[in-house]
Design a protein around this motif. Structure first.
Motif, PDB file in Angstrom:
ATOM      1  N   GLU A 260     -15.966  67.811  49.772  1.00  0.00           N
ATOM      2  CA  GLU A 260     -14.977  66.753  49.973  1.00  0.00           C
ATOM      3  C   GLU A 260     -13.672  67.365  50.450  1.00  0.00           C
ATOM      4  O   GLU A 260     -13.058  68.170  49.754  1.00  0.00           O
ATOM      5  CB  GLU A 260     -14.749  65.969  48.672  1.00  0.00           C
ATOM      6  N   PHE A 261     -13.287  67.004  51.676  1.00  0.00           N
ATOM      7  CA  PHE A 261     -12.033  67.488  52.254  1.00  0.00           C
ATOM      8  C   PHE A 261     -11.288  66.327  52.893  1.00  0.00           C
ATOM      9  O   PHE A 261     -11.885  65.300  53.233  1.00  0.00           O
ATOM     10  CB  PHE A 261     -12.297  68.552  53.327  1.00  0.00           C
ATOM     11  N   ASN A 262     -10.013  66.517  53.057  1.00  0.00           N
ATOM     12  CA  ASN A 262      -9.196  65.509  53.727  1.00  0.00           C
ATOM     13  C   ASN A 262      -9.105  65.848  55.206  1.00  0.00           C
ATOM     14  O   ASN A 262      -8.041  66.112  55.753  1.00  0.00           O
ATOM     15  CB  ASN A 262      -7.805  65.444  53.096  1.00  0.00           C
ATOM     16  N   PHE A 263     -10.276  65.867  55.878  1.00  0.00           N
ATOM     17  CA  PHE A 263     -10.338  66.193  57.300  1.00  0.00           C
ATOM     18  C   PHE A 263     -10.305  64.911  58.124  1.00  0.00           C
ATOM     19  O   PHE A 263     -10.950  63.920  57.766  1.00  0.00           O
ATOM     20  CB  PHE A 263     -11.635  66.930  57.647  1.00  0.00           C
ATOM     21  N   SER A 264      -9.572  64.933  59.206  1.00  0.00           N
ATOM     22  CA  SER A 264      -9.613  63.826  60.172  1.00  0.00           C
ATOM     23  C   SER A 264      -9.639  64.428  61.571  1.00  0.00           C
ATOM     24  O   SER A 264      -9.156  65.544  61.778  1.00  0.00           O
ATOM     25  CB  SER A 264      -8.407  62.893  60.013  1.00  0.00           C
ATOM     26  N   TRP A 265     -10.215  63.695  62.501  1.00  0.00           N
ATOM     27  CA  TRP A 265     -10.363  64.193  63.860  1.00  0.00           C
ATOM     28  C   TRP A 265      -9.329  63.526  64.754  1.00  0.00           C
ATOM     29  O   TRP A 265      -9.246  62.299  64.822  1.00  0.00           O
ATOM     30  CB  TRP A 265     -11.768  63.930  64.393  1.00  0.00           C
ATOM     31  N   ILE A 266      -8.545  64.344  65.452  1.00  0.00           N
ATOM     32  CA  ILE A 266      -7.489  63.833  66.328  1.00  0.00           C
ATOM     33  C   ILE A 266      -7.783  64.284  67.748  1.00  0.00           C
ATOM     34  O   ILE A 266      -7.934  65.480  68.007  1.00  0.00           O
ATOM     35  CB  ILE A 266      -6.109  64.351  65.871  1.00  0.00           C
ATOM     36  N   GLY A 267      -7.834  63.337  68.651  1.00  0.00           N
ATOM     37  CA  GLY A 267      -8.010  63.669  70.063  1.00  0.00           C
ATOM     38  C   GLY A 267      -9.446  63.935  70.442  1.00  0.00           C
ATOM     39  O   GLY A 267     -10.364  63.883  69.628  1.00  0.00           O
ATOM     40  N   GLN A 268      -9.670  64.224  71.727  1.00  0.00           N
ATOM     41  CA  GLN A 268     -10.977  64.543  72.282  1.00  0.00           C
ATOM     42  C   GLN A 268     -12.040  63.550  71.796  1.00  0.00           C
ATOM     43  O   GLN A 268     -13.049  63.919  71.188  1.00  0.00           O
ATOM     44  CB  GLN A 268     -11.379  65.982  71.937  1.00  0.00           C
TER      45      GLN A 268
ATOM     46  N   PRO B  57      -7.113  71.699  72.653  1.00  0.00           N
ATOM     47  CA  PRO B  57      -6.527  70.364  72.826  1.00  0.00           C
ATOM     48  C   PRO B  57      -5.380  70.378  73.831  1.00  0.00           C
ATOM     49  O   PRO B  57      -4.762  71.414  74.084  1.00  0.00           O
ATOM     50  CB  PRO B  57      -6.014  70.014  71.427  1.00  0.00           C
ATOM     51  N   GLU B  58      -5.098  69.209  74.395  1.00  0.00           N
ATOM     52  CA  GLU B  58      -3.903  69.046  75.226  1.00  0.00           C
ATOM     53  C   GLU B  58      -2.664  69.085  74.332  1.00  0.00           C
ATOM     54  O   GLU B  58      -2.759  68.988  73.101  1.00  0.00           O
ATOM     55  CB  GLU B  58      -3.961  67.713  75.984  1.00  0.00           C
ATOM     56  N   ALA B  59      -1.502  69.213  74.955  1.00  0.00           N
ATOM     57  CA  ALA B  59      -0.258  69.374  74.202  1.00  0.00           C
ATOM     58  C   ALA B  59      -0.021  68.210  73.238  1.00  0.00           C
ATOM     59  O   ALA B  59       0.338  68.426  72.071  1.00  0.00           O
ATOM     60  CB  ALA B  59       0.928  69.511  75.168  1.00  0.00           C
ATOM     61  N   GLU B  60      -0.244  66.985  73.702  1.00  0.00           N
ATOM     62  CA  GLU B  60       0.009  65.833  72.840  1.00  0.00           C
ATOM     63  C   GLU B  60      -0.949  65.804  71.661  1.00  0.00           C
ATOM     64  O   GLU B  60      -0.575  65.433  70.536  1.00  0.00           O
ATOM     65  CB  GLU B  60      -0.091  64.530  73.640  1.00  0.00           C
ATOM     66  N   GLU B  61      -2.193  66.204  71.894  1.00  0.00           N
ATOM     67  CA  GLU B  61      -3.163  66.265  70.796  1.00  0.00           C
ATOM     68  C   GLU B  61      -2.753  67.329  69.778  1.00  0.00           C
ATOM     69  O   GLU B  61      -2.851  67.107  68.570  1.00  0.00           O
ATOM     70  CB  GLU B  61      -4.563  66.552  71.347  1.00  0.00           C
ATOM     71  N   GLU B  62      -2.308  68.486  70.276  1.00  0.00           N
ATOM     72  CA  GLU B  62      -1.854  69.536  69.362  1.00  0.00           C
ATOM     73  C   GLU B  62      -0.636  69.077  68.566  1.00  0.00           C
ATOM     74  O   GLU B  62      -0.510  69.396  67.380  1.00  0.00           O
ATOM     75  CB  GLU B  62      -1.544  70.815  70.135  1.00  0.00           C
ATOM     76  N   ARG B  63       0.237  68.325  69.212  1.00  0.00           N
ATOM     77  CA  ARG B  63       1.412  67.807  68.510  1.00  0.00           C
ATOM     78  C   ARG B  63       0.984  66.879  67.368  1.00  0.00           C
ATOM     79  O   ARG B  63       1.505  66.949  66.248  1.00  0.00           O
ATOM     80  CB  ARG B  63       2.316  67.070  69.504  1.00  0.00           C
ATOM     81  N   ARG B  64       0.030  66.015  67.636  1.00  0.00           N
ATOM     82  CA  ARG B  64      -0.461  65.095  66.603  1.00  0.00           C
ATOM     83  C   ARG B  64      -1.166  65.843  65.474  1.00  0.00           C
ATOM     84  O   ARG B  64      -1.032  65.493  64.304  1.00  0.00           O
ATOM     85  CB  ARG B  64      -1.414  64.071  67.229  1.00  0.00           C
ATOM     86  N   ILE B  65      -1.919  66.892  65.813  1.00  0.00           N
ATOM     87  CA  ILE B  65      -2.620  67.678  64.793  1.00  0.00           C
ATOM     88  C   ILE B  65      -1.609  68.386  63.890  1.00  0.00           C
ATOM     89  O   ILE B  65      -1.753  68.411  62.662  1.00  0.00           O
ATOM     90  CB  ILE B  65      -3.572  68.698  65.448  1.00  0.00           C
ATOM     91  N   LEU B  66      -0.585  68.969  64.499  1.00  0.00           N
ATOM     92  CA  LEU B  66       0.459  69.620  63.705  1.00  0.00           C
ATOM     93  C   LEU B  66       1.144  68.623  62.781  1.00  0.00           C
ATOM     94  O   LEU B  66       1.375  68.905  61.599  1.00  0.00           O
ATOM     95  CB  LEU B  66       1.492  70.267  64.625  1.00  0.00           C
ATOM     96  N   ARG B  67       1.456  67.447  63.311  1.00  0.00           N
ATOM     97  CA  ARG B  67       2.123  66.423  62.511  1.00  0.00           C
ATOM     98  C   ARG B  67       1.216  65.941  61.372  1.00  0.00           C
ATOM     99  O   ARG B  67       1.678  65.678  60.264  1.00  0.00           O
ATOM    100  CB  ARG B  67       2.528  65.243  63.393  1.00  0.00           C
ATOM    101  N   GLU B  68      -0.091  65.834  61.654  1.00  0.00           N
ATOM    102  CA  GLU B  68      -1.049  65.394  60.633  1.00  0.00           C
ATOM    103  C   GLU B  68      -1.152  66.420  59.503  1.00  0.00           C
ATOM    104  O   GLU B  68      -1.225  66.059  58.326  1.00  0.00           O
ATOM    105  CB  GLU B  68      -2.422  65.197  61.282  1.00  0.00           C
TER     106      GLU B  68
END
Length: 279
Positions: A23-31, A195-206
Motif C-alpha cells: 500500500e503506497f500513496n502512488f499516483s500517475w501524472i502525465g503520459q 516527462p515533459e517540463a509541465e509533467e515534471e512540474r506537476r510531479i514535483l508539486r505532487e
C-alpha cells in the motif's frame, strides 16, 4: 480461492501462508498514453481470451513501478511488488520453506504467488536483474497455461482469472540478458521516456507540495537541460535535489539564505560535480 483477508490456504493438501499487499500513496501524472497501453494489455475481451504480460522499459527513475501500481489501483486490485535481484532464486519467486517455532516446516507464498491466488496484480520490479534459472520457473505462468510449479512444496498453483502481472526493466547495462523464450512471453513492450517540463512540474508539486516555487523551477530547468543532452538524471533525482535543498533552507530559518547557492550545493551533493554542466 481465498478472499483478501485470509492469510492461509490449502492447495492439494499443503497449507500455504500468503503475503500482504503493498500500500503506497502512488499516483500517475502525465503520459496518459502509456497508462492506456498498460490497461489495454491487461484487458480480457472474450471468455477464451487471456491477459498479456506487459513489459515496462525505461531509464531508472522514470516511474515504471508507479505507473504499474497506479494502473492496478485504477482497476481496484490489490498490488504485490516483488523486487528482483541477481540473487533471486526460483523458490524466492514461488514458495519458500521456513522453519516455524515448533521446529516443523511451513510454506510461505511469495508476493507473486499470493497475487496469483488472490487475483491481484504482481509487479516484478527490475526483472531483468534475474538469472535464466529464475525466469524458467515463470515460463508456464506467462503463457496460456497460467500456473507455476513449486518443486519445493511439490505442487502446482493455478492463477486466478483476475490475476495480472507486469514486469519493469531498467534500460541500463547492469542486467542479465532475458532468454528468448521469455521475451516472447513478455509482450507488449511499453516504453517510458522522460516527462515533459509541465509533467515534471506537476510531479514535483505532487510529491513536494511544501517547497518554494523558485526551487521547483530551478530543478525543472536543470532536468530539462539534462534530458536535452541525453543525461540519465530523472524526476526522482530532481525530487531528491529539491527535498534536500528545502531541508537546508529550513535549517537556516531566520538567517539570510542564498537559495541559489544552496540549490547548487544540493545538486552537487545529490548527483555529483558532473551535474554542474546542466545548471
Amino acid at each position: 480461492m481465498p478472499n483478501e483477508h485470509e492469510s492461509r490456504i490449502l492447495i492439494q493438501g499443503v497449507e500455504i501462508a500468503l503475503g500482504f499487499p503493498d500500500e503506497f500513496n502512488f499516483s500517475w501524472i502525465g503520459q496518459k498514453d502509456v497508462m492506456e497501453q498498460l490497461l489495454a494489455a491487461w484487458l480480457v475481451v472474450h471468455k477464451d481470451d487471456i491477459p498479456l504480460n506487459p513489459r515496462l522499459i525505461g531509464k531508472p527513475g522514470v516511474g515504471k513501478t508507479t505507473l504499474a501500481y497506479a494502473a492496478a489501483k485504477q482497476l481496484k486490485k490489490q498490488v504485490y511488488i516483488f523486487q528482483c535481484t541477481m540473487d533471486t532464486r526460483p523458490e524466492d519467486l514461488l514458495i519458500t520453506p521456513v522453519v516455524d517455532t515448533s521446529g516443523g516446516i511451513r510454506y510461505v507464498a511469495s508476493s507473486l504467488v499470493t497475487a496469483m491466488i488472490r487475483g491481484g496484480v504482481c509487479i516484478l520490479d527490475e526483472a531483468n536483474r534475474m538469472s535464466e534459472k529464475s525466469w524458467a520457473s515463470l515460463a508456464p505462468l506467462l503463457d496460456t497455461r497460467r500456473y507455476v510449479e513449486s518443486i519445493v512444496a511439490g505442487l502446482k498453483v493455478a492463477a486466478h482469472p483476475e490475476f495480472r502481472v507486469c514486469v519493469t526493466m531498467n534500460d541500463d547495462a547492469s542486467t542479465f540478458e532475458i532468454p528468448e523464450y521469455i521475451h516472447s512471453r513478455l509482450q507488449p513492450q511499453i516504453y517510458l521516456d522522460f516527462p515533459e517540463a509541465e509533467e515534471e512540474r506537476r510531479i514535483l508539486r505532487e510529491n513536494l507540495p511544501f517547497i518554494d516555487e523558485y526551487i521547483v523551477e530551478y530543478v525543472i530547468n536543470f532536468l530539462q537541460r539534462a534530458h536535452a543532452n541525453n543525461e540519465n538524471y530523472t524526476i526522482r533525482d530532481g525530487i531528491n535535489v529539491a527535498r534536500y535543498a528545502a531541508k537546508r533552507i529550513k535549517t537556516l530559518d531566520g538567517s539570510k539564505v542564498d537559495t541559489e547557492s544552496l540549490l547548487r550545493q544540493a545538486v552537487i551533493m545529490t548527483l555529483g560535480d558532473e551535474a554542474l554542466a546542466y545548471l
